[in-house]
Design an enzyme around this catalytic site. Structure first.
Site, PDB file in Angstrom:
ATOM      1  N   SER A   9      -3.628   1.795 -51.830  1.00 13.18           N
ATOM      2  CA  SER A   9      -2.547   0.831 -52.054  1.00 13.18           C
ATOM      3  C   SER A   9      -2.676  -0.314 -51.061  1.00 13.18           C
ATOM      4  O   SER A   9      -2.533  -0.115 -49.845  1.00 13.18           O
ATOM      5  CB  SER A   9      -1.181   1.498 -51.871  1.00 13.18           C
ATOM      6  OG  SER A   9      -0.198   0.492 -51.751  1.00 13.18           O
ATOM      7  N   HIS A  34      -4.821   0.005 -56.014  1.00 11.75           N
ATOM      8  CA  HIS A  34      -3.418   0.165 -56.420  1.00 11.75           C
ATOM      9  C   HIS A  34      -2.645  -1.058 -55.932  1.00 11.75           C
ATOM     10  O   HIS A  34      -2.655  -1.388 -54.740  1.00 11.75           O
ATOM     11  CB  HIS A  34      -2.849   1.455 -55.830  1.00 11.75           C
ATOM     12  CG  HIS A  34      -1.457   1.755 -56.287  1.00 11.75           C
ATOM     13  ND1 HIS A  34      -1.165   2.264 -57.527  1.00 11.75           N
ATOM     14  CD2 HIS A  34      -0.260   1.608 -55.657  1.00 11.75           C
ATOM     15  CE1 HIS A  34       0.143   2.431 -57.653  1.00 11.75           C
ATOM     16  NE2 HIS A  34       0.715   2.027 -56.530  1.00 11.75           N
ATOM     17  N   ASP A  36       0.885  -2.946 -55.761  1.00 16.47           N
ATOM     18  CA  ASP A  36       2.331  -2.719 -55.807  1.00 16.47           C
ATOM     19  C   ASP A  36       3.099  -4.021 -55.965  1.00 16.47           C
ATOM     20  O   ASP A  36       3.069  -4.874 -55.075  1.00 16.47           O
ATOM     21  CB  ASP A  36       2.794  -2.018 -54.527  1.00 16.47           C
ATOM     22  CG  ASP A  36       2.403  -0.554 -54.512  1.00 16.47           C
ATOM     23  OD1 ASP A  36       2.728   0.151 -55.474  1.00 16.47           O
ATOM     24  OD2 ASP A  36       1.749  -0.131 -53.535  1.00 16.47           O
ATOM     25  N   MET A  38       6.672  -5.715 -56.247  1.00 13.82           N
ATOM     26  CA  MET A  38       8.105  -5.502 -55.961  1.00 13.82           C
ATOM     27  C   MET A  38       8.843  -6.833 -56.055  1.00 13.82           C
ATOM     28  O   MET A  38       8.315  -7.865 -55.648  1.00 13.82           O
ATOM     29  CB  MET A  38       8.271  -4.921 -54.558  1.00 13.82           C
ATOM     30  CG  MET A  38       7.484  -3.642 -54.322  1.00 13.82           C
ATOM     31  SD  MET A  38       7.832  -2.955 -52.700  1.00 13.82           S
ATOM     32  CE  MET A  38       6.621  -1.624 -52.650  1.00 13.82           C
ATOM     33  N   HIS A  68       1.214  -1.448 -60.411  1.00 12.18           N
ATOM     34  CA  HIS A  68       2.437  -0.640 -60.404  1.00 12.18           C
ATOM     35  C   HIS A  68       3.619  -1.600 -60.337  1.00 12.18           C
ATOM     36  O   HIS A  68       3.914  -2.159 -59.275  1.00 12.18           O
ATOM     37  CB  HIS A  68       2.386   0.309 -59.188  1.00 12.18           C
ATOM     38  CG  HIS A  68       3.643   1.088 -58.964  1.00 12.18           C
ATOM     39  ND1 HIS A  68       3.883   1.794 -57.788  1.00 12.18           N
ATOM     40  CD2 HIS A  68       4.741   1.287 -59.731  1.00 12.18           C
ATOM     41  CE1 HIS A  68       5.062   2.377 -57.866  1.00 12.18           C
ATOM     42  NE2 HIS A  68       5.604   2.082 -59.021  1.00 12.18           N
ATOM     43  N   MET A  70       7.225  -2.554 -60.007  1.00 11.04           N
ATOM     44  CA  MET A  70       8.559  -2.146 -59.560  1.00 11.04           C
ATOM     45  C   MET A  70       9.446  -3.369 -59.747  1.00 11.04           C
ATOM     46  O   MET A  70       9.886  -4.008 -58.778  1.00 11.04           O
ATOM     47  CB  MET A  70       8.514  -1.685 -58.098  1.00 11.04           C
ATOM     48  CG  MET A  70       7.849  -0.331 -57.927  1.00 11.04           C
ATOM     49  SD  MET A  70       7.306   0.011 -56.244  1.00 11.04           S
ATOM     50  CE  MET A  70       5.697  -0.774 -56.269  1.00 11.04           C
ATOM     51  N   MET A 139       6.201   9.336 -58.395  1.00 13.19           N
ATOM     52  CA  MET A 139       6.491   8.872 -57.038  1.00 13.19           C
ATOM     53  C   MET A 139       6.869  10.073 -56.172  1.00 13.19           C
ATOM     54  O   MET A 139       7.728  10.874 -56.554  1.00 13.19           O
ATOM     55  CB  MET A 139       7.672   7.890 -57.042  1.00 13.19           C
ATOM     56  CG  MET A 139       7.458   6.590 -57.803  1.00 13.19           C
ATOM     57  SD  MET A 139       6.091   5.610 -57.200  1.00 13.19           S
ATOM     58  CE  MET A 139       6.597   5.274 -55.513  1.00 13.19           C
ATOM     59  N   GLY A 146       5.999   1.206 -48.066  1.00 12.63           N
ATOM     60  CA  GLY A 146       4.921   2.105 -47.683  1.00 12.63           C
ATOM     61  C   GLY A 146       5.316   2.891 -46.444  1.00 12.63           C
ATOM     62  O   GLY A 146       6.361   2.654 -45.839  1.00 12.63           O
ATOM     63  N   ASP A 177       1.977   8.970 -55.880  1.00  9.95           N
ATOM     64  CA  ASP A 177       2.105   7.766 -55.058  1.00  9.95           C
ATOM     65  C   ASP A 177       3.198   7.962 -54.015  1.00  9.95           C
ATOM     66  O   ASP A 177       4.371   8.112 -54.364  1.00  9.95           O
ATOM     67  CB  ASP A 177       2.437   6.577 -55.978  1.00  9.95           C
ATOM     68  CG  ASP A 177       2.533   5.250 -55.259  1.00  9.95           C
ATOM     69  OD1 ASP A 177       2.262   5.190 -54.048  1.00  9.95           O
ATOM     70  OD2 ASP A 177       2.878   4.256 -55.936  1.00  9.95           O
ATOM     71  N   GLY A 199      -1.740   4.381 -49.138  1.00 13.06           N
ATOM     72  CA  GLY A 199      -1.694   3.104 -48.439  1.00 13.06           C
ATOM     73  C   GLY A 199      -1.919   3.305 -46.957  1.00 13.06           C
ATOM     74  O   GLY A 199      -3.028   3.138 -46.435  1.00 13.06           O
ATOM     75  N   SER A 200      -0.854   3.722 -46.262  1.00 17.08           N
ATOM     76  CA  SER A 200      -0.953   3.906 -44.810  1.00 17.08           C
ATOM     77  C   SER A 200      -1.876   5.066 -44.439  1.00 17.08           C
ATOM     78  O   SER A 200      -2.303   5.159 -43.282  1.00 17.08           O
ATOM     79  CB  SER A 200       0.445   4.121 -44.213  1.00 17.08           C
ATOM     80  OG  SER A 200       1.113   5.171 -44.874  1.00 17.08           O
TER      81      SER A 200
HETATM   82  C1  DX5 Z   1       5.862   2.491 -52.635  1.00 17.54           C
HETATM   83  C2  DX5 Z   1       4.543   2.122 -53.271  1.00 17.54           C
HETATM   84  C3  DX5 Z   1       3.372   2.853 -52.743  1.00 17.54           C
HETATM   85  C4  DX5 Z   1       3.088   2.672 -51.285  1.00 17.54           C
HETATM   86  C5  DX5 Z   1       2.435   3.916 -50.794  1.00 17.54           C
HETATM   87  O1  DX5 Z   1       6.890   1.925 -53.371  1.00 17.54           O
HETATM   88  O2  DX5 Z   1       4.589   2.340 -54.666  1.00 17.54           O
HETATM   89  O3  DX5 Z   1       2.206   2.569 -53.529  1.00 17.54           O
HETATM   90  O4  DX5 Z   1       2.265   1.580 -51.012  1.00 17.54           O
HETATM   91  O5  DX5 Z   1       2.266   3.789 -49.426  1.00 17.54           O
HETATM   92  P1  DX5 Z   1       1.981   5.045 -48.494  1.00 17.54           P
HETATM   93  O6  DX5 Z   1       0.694   5.646 -48.961  1.00 17.54           O
HETATM   94  O7  DX5 Z   1       1.902   4.430 -47.150  1.00 17.54           O
HETATM   95  O8  DX5 Z   1       3.140   6.000 -48.660  1.00 17.54           O
HETATM   96 ZN    ZN Z   2       2.703   2.153 -55.874  1.00 14.82          ZN
END
Ligand code: DX5
Ligand code: ZN
Length: 229
Positions: A9, A34, A36, A38, A68, A70, A139, A146, A177, A199-200
């Site tokens: 991500s 991936h 994201d 938002m 993705h 959102m 989710m 993240g 995710d 992501g992290s």
């Molecule tokens: C949260 C996102 C994720 C996020 C995951 O709303 O959809 O894709 O980036 O990040 P980590 O892996 O750090 O939880």
């Molecule tokens: Zn995501």
């Protein structure tokens, strides 16, 4: 062995050098980006849109881009992402007024379509669309940020969706995710996921000046996945 895909991500990447980050993380053995999206409406955060997706394609990223959404409303932005080079487009069913129509729209634009389920969103949204989707995204955190911790009840939900997909007999990816790390990716695979957003758990690792900085962390994830099946 299952056809596992790792989808970093880019929410956790260095946005000042996003193209390089994507190229490096793919070169380290990951499978798709991936992405994201938002909107500060469906979720309380604001990230990136079609222009950034298009910029990644122009930079030379050829791997699948897993968008993705959102956002609410959903439909207005679907065509823009398809034109920008999206491969998968997934959305939250409660954010769409007409789920079947949105799925048809995504497919008609030439993309793979999927539904996303928040930790407390019921799976009944799948009841009439199993023949129309290419991906289910569960989710394991609440969407918007993240770096949150994996919610353990997602493991049971994964098992339920895995049974539904196997019963449907269709080629549907099961993606997870939120809070996915080296430490838990094996357990998550054993519960039935085949596609892993992180992501992290990936970005920020290693030496920032080393283009191979992600080799170690991705290699460790691959080892855990190999041991899980
Ligand atoms: C949260 C996102 C994720 C996020 C995951 O709303 O959809 O894709 O980036 O990040 P980590 O892996 O750090 O939880
Ligand atoms: Zn995501």
């Amino acid at each position: 062995m299952a056809d596992f895909m790792i989808a970093p991500s880019i929410l956790a990447a260095d946005f000042a050098k996003i193209g390089e980050e994507c190229a490096n993380v793919l070169a380290s053995g990951t499978d798709m980006i991936h992405f994201d999206v938002m909107d500060n409406h469906y979720v309380p955060n604001l990230t990136i849109g079609p222009l950034v997706c298009e910029a990644l394609r122009q930079y030379g990223i050829t791997a699948p881009i897993d968008v993705h959404l959102m956002v609410s409303p959903v439909d207005r932005i679907v065509g823009d992402f398809a034109a920008a080079g999206a491969s998968y487009i997934t959305f939250h069913p409660e954010a769409s007024e007409h789920i079947d129509r949105t799925l048809q729209l995504i497919k008609s634009e030439g993309c793979q379509a999927g539904l996303v389920f928040n930790p407390a969103t019921p799976l009944s949204y799948l009841d009439y669309v199993m023949d129309k989707i290419d991906m289910v995204l569960l989710m394991s955190v609440n969407p918007g940020f993240g770096g949150q911790s994996f919610i353990p009840s997602a493991l049971d939900k994964l098992k339920q969706v895995r049974e539904m997909i196997d019963a449907a007999g269709r080629d549907i990816r099961l993606e997870i995710d939120g809070g996915v790390k080296v430490e838990n990716i094996g357990e998550i695979a054993a519960a039935g996921a085949d596609t892993f957003v992180s992501g992290s758990g990936i970005f920020g690792k290693g030496d920032a000046n080393d283009p191979h900085r992600y080799d170690t962390i991705v290699g460790q994830m691959r080892e855990k996945l190999a041991a899980a099946c």
